[in-house]
Structure formats: structure tokens, C-alpha cells
Motif scaffolding. Structure first.
Motif, PDB file in Angstrom:
ATOM      1  N   VAL A  50      40.695 -25.975  -6.289  1.00 23.37           N
ATOM      2  CA  VAL A  50      39.439 -25.223  -6.280  1.00 23.37           C
ATOM      3  C   VAL A  50      38.282 -26.176  -6.579  1.00 23.37           C
ATOM      4  CG1 VAL A  50      40.573 -23.094  -7.019  1.00 23.37           C
ATOM      5  CG2 VAL A  50      39.625 -24.643  -8.732  1.00 23.37           C
ATOM      6  N   PRO A  51      37.062 -25.802  -6.179  1.00 17.00           N
ATOM      7  CA  PRO A  51      35.904 -26.654  -6.491  1.00 17.00           C
ATOM      8  C   PRO A  51      35.694 -26.796  -7.992  1.00 17.00           C
ATOM      9  CG  PRO A  51      35.358 -25.036  -4.795  1.00 17.00           C
ATOM     10  CD  PRO A  51      36.692 -24.640  -5.351  1.00 17.00           C
ATOM     11  N   ALA A  52      35.125 -27.914  -8.384  1.00 17.80           N
ATOM     12  CA  ALA A  52      34.822 -28.125  -9.795  1.00 17.80           C
ATOM     13  C   ALA A  52      33.754 -27.135 -10.250  1.00 17.80           C
ATOM     14  CB  ALA A  52      34.328 -29.558 -10.016  1.00 17.80           C
ATOM     15  N   PRO A  53      33.926 -26.516 -11.399  1.00 15.60           N
ATOM     16  CA  PRO A  53      32.903 -25.603 -11.913  1.00 15.60           C
ATOM     17  C   PRO A  53      31.597 -26.353 -12.175  1.00 15.60           C
ATOM     18  CG  PRO A  53      34.975 -25.356 -13.106  1.00 15.60           C
ATOM     19  CD  PRO A  53      35.103 -26.579 -12.277  1.00 15.60           C
ATOM     20  N   ASP A  54      30.504 -25.634 -12.089  1.00 14.01           N
ATOM     21  CA  ASP A  54      29.188 -26.217 -12.353  1.00 14.01           C
ATOM     22  C   ASP A  54      28.947 -26.207 -13.862  1.00 14.01           C
ATOM     23  OD1 ASP A  54      26.666 -27.247 -12.139  1.00 14.01           O
ATOM     24  OD2 ASP A  54      25.730 -25.358 -11.538  1.00 14.01           O
ATOM     25  N   VAL A  55      29.610 -27.134 -14.553  1.00 15.05           N
ATOM     26  CA  VAL A  55      29.540 -27.174 -16.011  1.00 15.05           C
ATOM     27  C   VAL A  55      29.672 -28.614 -16.471  1.00 15.05           C
ATOM     28  CG1 VAL A  55      32.032 -26.830 -16.288  1.00 15.05           C
ATOM     29  CG2 VAL A  55      30.491 -26.172 -18.140  1.00 15.05           C
ATOM     30  N   ASP A  56      28.997 -28.930 -17.555  1.00 12.58           N
ATOM     31  CA  ASP A  56      29.059 -30.258 -18.148  1.00 12.58           C
ATOM     32  C   ASP A  56      30.062 -30.211 -19.298  1.00 12.58           C
ATOM     33  OD1 ASP A  56      28.661 -32.623 -19.584  1.00 12.58           O
ATOM     34  OD2 ASP A  56      26.508 -32.677 -19.185  1.00 12.58           O
ATOM     35  N   TYR A  57      31.262 -30.740 -19.062  1.00 20.18           N
ATOM     36  CA  TYR A  57      32.310 -30.669 -20.076  1.00 20.18           C
ATOM     37  C   TYR A  57      31.932 -31.429 -21.342  1.00 20.18           C
ATOM     38  CZ  TYR A  57      35.429 -28.734 -16.504  1.00 20.18           C
ATOM     39  OH  TYR A  57      36.006 -27.945 -15.526  1.00 20.18           O
ATOM     40  N   GLN A  58      31.294 -32.568 -21.179  1.00 26.02           N
ATOM     41  CA  GLN A  58      30.933 -33.349 -22.361  1.00 26.02           C
ATOM     42  C   GLN A  58      29.867 -32.640 -23.195  1.00 26.02           C
ATOM     43  OE1 GLN A  58      30.637 -37.058 -19.739  1.00 26.02           O
ATOM     44  NE2 GLN A  58      31.108 -37.933 -21.743  1.00 26.02           N
ATOM     45  N   ALA A  59      28.891 -32.043 -22.533  1.00 26.88           N
ATOM     46  CA  ALA A  59      27.849 -31.307 -23.263  1.00 26.88           C
ATOM     47  C   ALA A  59      28.432 -30.113 -24.001  1.00 26.88           C
ATOM     48  CB  ALA A  59      26.758 -30.855 -22.301  1.00 26.88           C
ATOM     49  N   ALA A  60      29.511 -29.546 -23.463  1.00 27.45           N
ATOM     50  CA  ALA A  60      30.118 -28.369 -24.096  1.00 27.45           C
ATOM     51  C   ALA A  60      30.613 -28.680 -25.494  1.00 27.45           C
ATOM     52  CB  ALA A  60      31.271 -27.858 -23.238  1.00 27.45           C
ATOM     53  N   THR A  61      30.984 -29.925 -25.767  1.00 26.26           N
ATOM     54  CA  THR A  61      31.517 -30.272 -27.086  1.00 26.26           C
ATOM     55  C   THR A  61      30.456 -30.218 -28.179  1.00 26.26           C
ATOM     56  OG1 THR A  61      31.163 -32.652 -26.784  1.00 26.26           O
ATOM     57  CG2 THR A  61      33.259 -31.747 -26.006  1.00 26.26           C
ATOM     58  N   ASP A  62      29.180 -30.074 -27.812  1.00 30.47           N
ATOM     59  CA  ASP A  62      28.096 -29.998 -28.794  1.00 30.47           C
ATOM     60  C   ASP A  62      27.642 -28.566 -29.070  1.00 30.47           C
ATOM     61  OD1 ASP A  62      27.921 -32.777 -29.178  1.00 30.47           O
ATOM     62  OD2 ASP A  62      26.666 -33.007 -27.393  1.00 30.47           O
ATOM     63  N   ARG A  63      28.306 -27.588 -28.482  1.00 32.19           N
ATOM     64  CA  ARG A  63      27.891 -26.203 -28.700  1.00 32.19           C
ATOM     65  C   ARG A  63      28.146 -25.785 -30.150  1.00 32.19           C
ATOM     66  NH1 ARG A  63      30.757 -23.494 -23.351  1.00 32.19           N
ATOM     67  NH2 ARG A  63      29.503 -24.586 -21.767  1.00 32.19           N
ATOM     68  N   PRO A  64      27.316 -24.890 -30.682  1.00 30.27           N
ATOM     69  CA  PRO A  64      27.506 -24.437 -32.073  1.00 30.27           C
ATOM     70  C   PRO A  64      28.831 -23.703 -32.252  1.00 30.27           C
ATOM     71  CG  PRO A  64      25.313 -23.860 -31.249  1.00 30.27           C
ATOM     72  CD  PRO A  64      26.102 -24.331 -30.068  1.00 30.27           C
ATOM     73  N   ALA A  65      29.483 -23.945 -33.364  1.00 37.49           N
ATOM     74  CA  ALA A  65      30.797 -23.347 -33.627  1.00 37.49           C
ATOM     75  C   ALA A  65      30.711 -21.833 -33.760  1.00 37.49           C
ATOM     76  CB  ALA A  65      31.393 -23.953 -34.889  1.00 37.49           C
ATOM     77  N   ASP A  66      29.596 -21.342 -34.277  1.00 32.88           N
ATOM     78  CA  ASP A  66      29.520 -19.901 -34.541  1.00 32.88           C
ATOM     79  C   ASP A  66      29.332 -19.067 -33.280  1.00 32.88           C
ATOM     80  OD1 ASP A  66      26.888 -20.463 -33.941  1.00 32.88           O
ATOM     81  OD2 ASP A  66      26.106 -19.976 -35.926  1.00 32.88           O
ATOM     82  N   GLU A  67      29.346 -19.713 -32.104  1.00 29.72           N
ATOM     83  CA  GLU A  67      29.300 -18.965 -30.850  1.00 29.72           C
ATOM     84  C   GLU A  67      30.660 -18.358 -30.497  1.00 29.72           C
ATOM     85  OE1 GLU A  67      27.912 -21.290 -27.592  1.00 29.72           O
ATOM     86  OE2 GLU A  67      25.908 -21.614 -28.436  1.00 29.72           O
ATOM     87  N   TYR A  68      31.714 -18.775 -31.189  1.00 33.25           N
ATOM     88  CA  TYR A  68      33.061 -18.497 -30.700  1.00 33.25           C
ATOM     89  C   TYR A  68      33.878 -17.624 -31.638  1.00 33.25           C
ATOM     90  CZ  TYR A  68      31.942 -21.809 -27.108  1.00 33.25           C
ATOM     91  OH  TYR A  68      31.339 -22.418 -26.040  1.00 33.25           O
ATOM     92  N   SER A  69      34.785 -16.854 -30.999  1.00 30.98           N
ATOM     93  CA  SER A  69      35.700 -15.967 -31.705  1.00 30.98           C
ATOM     94  C   SER A  69      37.131 -16.340 -31.322  1.00 30.98           C
ATOM     95  CB  SER A  69      35.422 -14.509 -31.325  1.00 30.98           C
ATOM     96  OG  SER A  69      36.440 -13.651 -31.781  1.00 30.98           O
ATOM     97  N   LEU A  70      37.983 -16.540 -32.338  1.00 33.46           N
ATOM     98  CA  LEU A  70      39.361 -16.931 -32.102  1.00 33.46           C
ATOM     99  C   LEU A  70      40.323 -15.839 -32.557  1.00 33.46           C
ATOM    100  CD1 LEU A  70      39.306 -20.613 -33.441  1.00 33.46           C
ATOM    101  CD2 LEU A  70      38.651 -19.750 -31.184  1.00 33.46           C
ATOM    102  N   ALA A  71      41.415 -15.696 -31.803  1.00 32.57           N
ATOM    103  CA  ALA A  71      42.510 -14.821 -32.184  1.00 32.57           C
ATOM    104  C   ALA A  71      43.681 -15.710 -32.592  1.00 32.57           C
ATOM    105  CB  ALA A  71      42.904 -13.927 -31.018  1.00 32.57           C
ATOM    106  N   PHE A  72      44.145 -15.588 -33.825  1.00 29.78           N
ATOM    107  CA  PHE A  72      45.201 -16.468 -34.333  1.00 29.78           C
ATOM    108  C   PHE A  72      46.518 -15.721 -34.479  1.00 29.78           C
ATOM    109  CE2 PHE A  72      47.510 -18.320 -38.037  1.00 29.78           C
ATOM    110  CZ  PHE A  72      47.890 -19.507 -37.414  1.00 29.78           C
ATOM    111  N   THR A  73      47.572 -16.328 -33.957  1.00 24.64           N
ATOM    112  CA  THR A  73      48.933 -15.861 -34.194  1.00 24.64           C
ATOM    113  C   THR A  73      49.801 -17.065 -34.492  1.00 24.64           C
ATOM    114  OG1 THR A  73      50.911 -14.850 -33.204  1.00 24.64           O
ATOM    115  CG2 THR A  73      49.321 -15.833 -31.684  1.00 24.64           C
TER     116      THR A  73
END
Length: 488
Positions: free
Chosen positions: A248-271
Motif C-alpha cells: 500500500v502507499p506510504a501514509p502521509d505522516v512524519d514518523y520521526q515527528a510523531a515521537t515528539d507528541r505529548p504523552a497525555d494524548e494517548y490512552s492505553l489498555a493493559f493486559t
């Protein structure tokens, strides 16, 4: 100061581009460490000493001439000796009978890495056709994790040579492949980072069977010591190519820039166990601590109950779909190389490989296709979790790294296990669904053995997984844990 061999590939690439590092010096440093350590580590099958030095001189000349430089210019890498051949280089696939087999073509993913400026140092060890979760074969023998000073615990499989080379400073980046955890299991055993991408994101040009990776989903992916490095390598590897009917085509996203996103944007489910696997208490404790650390950093974490198929159904479905792939591989070996896996060649092959091929020959079409119902139930269960969370988080392995010879677990914490590779690895269910999965170091046991976490995300959401992985890295840094790094 960190030894050059343990500095991040991202930092090395930047230093080369700025003229602060010489590609020749980088390659020399890694080759020196390979010469010093590989006899003990058994990570490399073939070391391309002369070619790597020639490529380094060419890379240095390109800098002097002011040429356009790729994102990996001058960065030394290793390639797994399986699905990533390089023309003119031995491609044994872990098989003793293929010790003298030389690749006539270069894999697309290797072409992309070299086009980005990477310099291939050599090929890394793998079990025969990558068939199991420990790296060992009759050609080269076992590869240990660098975290065991006695060299008795295995690096995991099947990308164990790549993972061990990274963890011991024998390359800056490495390739791997994954049909049941072959990127994530060794990453967990060797305390490195890997990405099993969404199926189709990294094109696979395997021949003669371009459709072989579909059931279960087998992929190629990057391995590194840091999340930034994996992001950089992934950005080079992704993108459509018509040689792969599923790419498939590469998504239009900067993978390296993604590593600088704020942690509090995310929700995790742990098992800790998908509510079906027995898991060692030492693994549960280290993973719990890692998850609590990112929660303290602002990531939302919820403990969940997972409603997917039970372990028996999952094991049956995976075995019924995976083993025939190795039986198919054995037929290709016989047709193209005259190697009779269950006949005359068996004495030169690991018993586990021969038994896997034999098992794969025993399934019929109805059994093979009926597993799709179980796969669908599992897929729906993962999607139900991801409807409310950005990632499902769980251990990669049920115990710390195993020794080279001990059986797969038959009992864990008093619970019965079947003694199969699937009783140790917790990774393979997600090869039946096609979701992207990252493996990140969770921490070390009291005995200093590495434990890995896997992060399961929505399809094509590798950028979110990279951001979450970066939060784990920041909350619990692992760069100083490697035994070979200065001061350890």
C-alpha cells in the motif's frame, strides 16, 4: 561518553551530514567491534568487511563532492539472512545445506535502505526459514542475548542475530521479519525496539511465491536501540511497490515527528496475559512497573479484560495456518535446491524444523480455511479494545529469555502450558489479525534479564505507536542498560 557503536543511528546520521563524523570511521568502528565480539556472540553469518569499507569510502567521497545525502547516509546496518538477500552475498536462510548459496538479486527493502545511504555490514543469524522463536541452527549454532554473561540464554527468534548485534553494538540498525513474533521476541530478549508494521506497509518481494506472506500475516520490519531510530528506518522502508500484490502507499505522516507528541494524548489498555496465557510473575512485575511509569507521565492507562478466543483455539488456528507455510517452503527448497527436508537432508537440519515441516504437511484444506472464523473472532476482540484506546499493551514473552536447550514451558507459575513455542511467545496472535505491533524494553528482572512489552495499534497507525513507545522510553530510559556500553 557513550561509545560510538552504542550511539543512536539518528545521531550518527546527523553527525555525518554535518561533517562531524566520517562514514569510514563509523564502519571501521563497527567492524572492529564485530571482529572482537562476533565469535562469542554468533550474531553475523557473513561479514562484508571489504565491501562495507568500499561503500564507506564512496559515502565519504559523496560528502566531499557536495552530493545529495540520504537520511541514512553512512549509517552501518545489518540485514537478516532470510528474506532480505543482497546480490553476491551468501543467503543461507539458516540452512546448513545452503551454506554456499549466493543471492543473485537484492531485496527491495535492502535496495531502499542502501539508496537512503545505509552501509550493509553483513547478514545476521536465524533459525532455518525463521521457523521458531529461538535463533539456533546446524549451520552456525545459537546466538545468545548479550544480557547473559554466560552466553547460555538465547537471543530469541527468528531475528535473533539482528537483535543481538544491535544490543552488543555490532550495528546501528538491523532488519528483521515477523510471522509469529520474529521481530518482537528477539527484541524482548535483547532489550531493543522493533516494529511489526501493518500488513502491506513495507513491501515484500519474495519469489517464487508473492502471496506466501498472507496467511498468517508475515512482514518485514526495522529493529534499533531507540524509538527515534526505528521511526527513521521505518520511514525509509515503507511505500507501495507493484512487486508486492498487497503493498500500500506510504501514509502521509512524519514518523520521526510523531515521537515528539505529548504523552497525555494517548490512552492505553493493559493486559498482562490476554486473559488466557500463563505468565511468569517476574514478567508481570516488570511490565506493570513500566506501564505505571508512563501513567505517572500522563498517559491514560486502563486495566482491561480481553474477550477474545481462548488459548486452545488460538494455538490451533495459528499452528494450522503457520505450519503449512513451512511445508510450502520445504517444497520450494526441494524444487529449487534439491534439498529434501524430511529425507536425506534431515541430518543437517534442526529437528524442530523437520518436525514443523512434517506437521505442516498433515493439514487439509478444510482445517486451514476453518481457522478464519477464529481469526475473525480475535480480530474483532482487538478492534473492540482499540475502539476505546490507542493501543493494547501486554508482555511479549511469558518468561525471561530461555536458554539455548531448555524446552519451551510446560508449566508457568503453577499453570499448565503445552511446551510449544506458542506457550512462551505472546506475539503470534497479532500475526493472525494484521495489526501493527511495536516491541519496547520494559525493564530488567532482578537477575538483569530483559523483559519486553508489545504495543498493538490500529492498522496504519504506526505513528501513534511510535509516540506511545517514545513515552515509554522517556519514562524508563534503557540506553544505558546494554552490557557492552561504556561503564557497564
Amino acid at each position: 561518553m557513550t561509545d560510538i557503536q552504542f550511539q543512536s543511528a539518528t545521531a550518527l546520521a546527523g553527525a555525518v551530514r554535518r561533517g562531524e563524523r566520517s562514514p569510514v570511521d563509523l564502519v571501521d568502528a563497527y567492524l572492529d567491534r564485530i571482529a572482537d565480539r562476533n565469535e562469542e556472540l554468533n550474531a553475523y553469518v557473513t561479514v562484508l568487511e571489504d565491501e562495507a569499507r568500499e561503500r564507506a569510502r564512496e559515502a565519504e567521497q559523496a560528502i566531499e563532492e557536495g552530493a545529495d545525502l540520504g537520511p541514512l547516509h553512512g549509517v552501518p546496518i545489518a540485514i537478516k539472512d532470510l528474506h532480505q538477500p543482497k546480490a553476491g552475498v551468501p543467503n543461507t536462510k539458516g540452512l546448513k545445506p545452503l551454506a554456499d548459496n549466493v543471492a543473485t538479486e537484492t531485496a527491495l527493502v535492502v535496495e531502499r535502505l542502501e539508496a537512503a545511504g545505509a552501509i550493509v555490514l553483513g547478514t545476521t543469524n536465524t533459525p532455518e526459514l525463521g521457523h521458531t522463536m529461538r535463533t539456533d541452527n546446524e549451520l552456525l549454532g545459537p546466538t545468545p542475548t548479550p544480557f547473559d554473561p554466560e552466553g547460555e540464554r538465547n537471543a530469541g527468534g527468528s531475528s535473533g542475530g539482528s537483535a543481538a548485534a544491535l544490543a552488543d553494538g555490532l550495528c546501528a540498525l538491523a532488519t528483521g521479519s515477523d510471522m509469529g513474533g520474529s521481530l518482537r521476541n528477539p527484541a524482548a530478549c535483547c532489550h531493543v525496539v522493533s516494529v511489526k508494521p501493518t500488513y502491506g506497509l513495507v513491501p515484500h518481494d519474495d519469489r517464487p511465491d508473492a502471496f506466501s506472506s498472507h496467511t498468517p500475516f508475515g512482514v518485514l520490519g526495522p529493529m534499533a536501540r531507540t524509538v527515534d531510530d526505528v521511526a527513521l528506518m521505518l520511514s525509509v522502508m515503507v511505500g507501495k511497490d507493484d512487486v508486492d500484490p498487497f503493498s500500500v502507499p506510504a501514509p502521509d505522516v512524519d514518523y520521526q515527528a510523531a515521537t515528539d507528541r505529548p504523552a497525555d494524548e494517548y490512552s492505553l489498555a493493559f493486559t498482562p496475559d490476554l486473559d488466557t496465557f500463563p505468565v511468569a510473575e517476574s514478567v508481570r512485575a516488570v511490565c506493570r512497573d513500566a506501564v505505571d511509569a508512563v501513567a505517572d507521565a500522563g498517559v491514560s492507562v486502563a486495566d482491561i479484560t480481553f474477550g477474545g478466543p481462548d488459548k486452545g483455539d488460538l494455538t490451533y488456528a495459528y499452528g494450522t495456518t503457520a505450519a503449512p507455510q513451512f511445508a510450502r517452503g520445504a517444497r520450494i527448497l526441494k524444487r529449487e535446491h534439491g534439498i529434501d527436508v524430511t529425507g536425506a537432508a534431515a541430518d543437517d537440519l534442526s529437528p524442530s524444523f523437520v518436525s514443523t515441516v512434517t506437521m505442516g504437511q498433515g493439514y487439509d484444506t478444510d482445517e486451514y480455511l476453518d481457522t478464519n472464523t477464529i481469526r475473525t473472532e480475535l480480530y474483532d476482540a482487538v478492534e473492540a479494545v482499540l475502539a476505546d484506546h490507542d493501543a493494547l499493551v501486554m508482555p511479549a514473552l511469558a518468561t525471561p529469555p530461555l536458554t539455548h536447550d531448555e524446552p519451551y514451558p510446560t508449566e508457568i507459575e503453577g499453570e499448565s502450558a503445552g511446551g510449544l513455542p506458542m506457550d512462551w511467545g505472546l506475539t503470534w496472535p497479532f500475526n493472525m489479525t494484521g495489526h501493527p505491533v511495536m516491541s519496547v524494553p520494559a525493564g530488567l528482572t532482578d537477575d538483569g534479564l530483559p523483559i519486553g512489552l508489545q504495543l498493538v495499534g490500529s492498522r496504519y497507525a504506526e505513528d501513534d505507536l511510535l509516540a506511545i513507545a517514545a513515552a515509554f522510553e522517556e519514562a524508563n530510559p534503557w540506553a544505558d542498560d546494554y552490557p557492552g556500553a561504556r561503564g557497564n
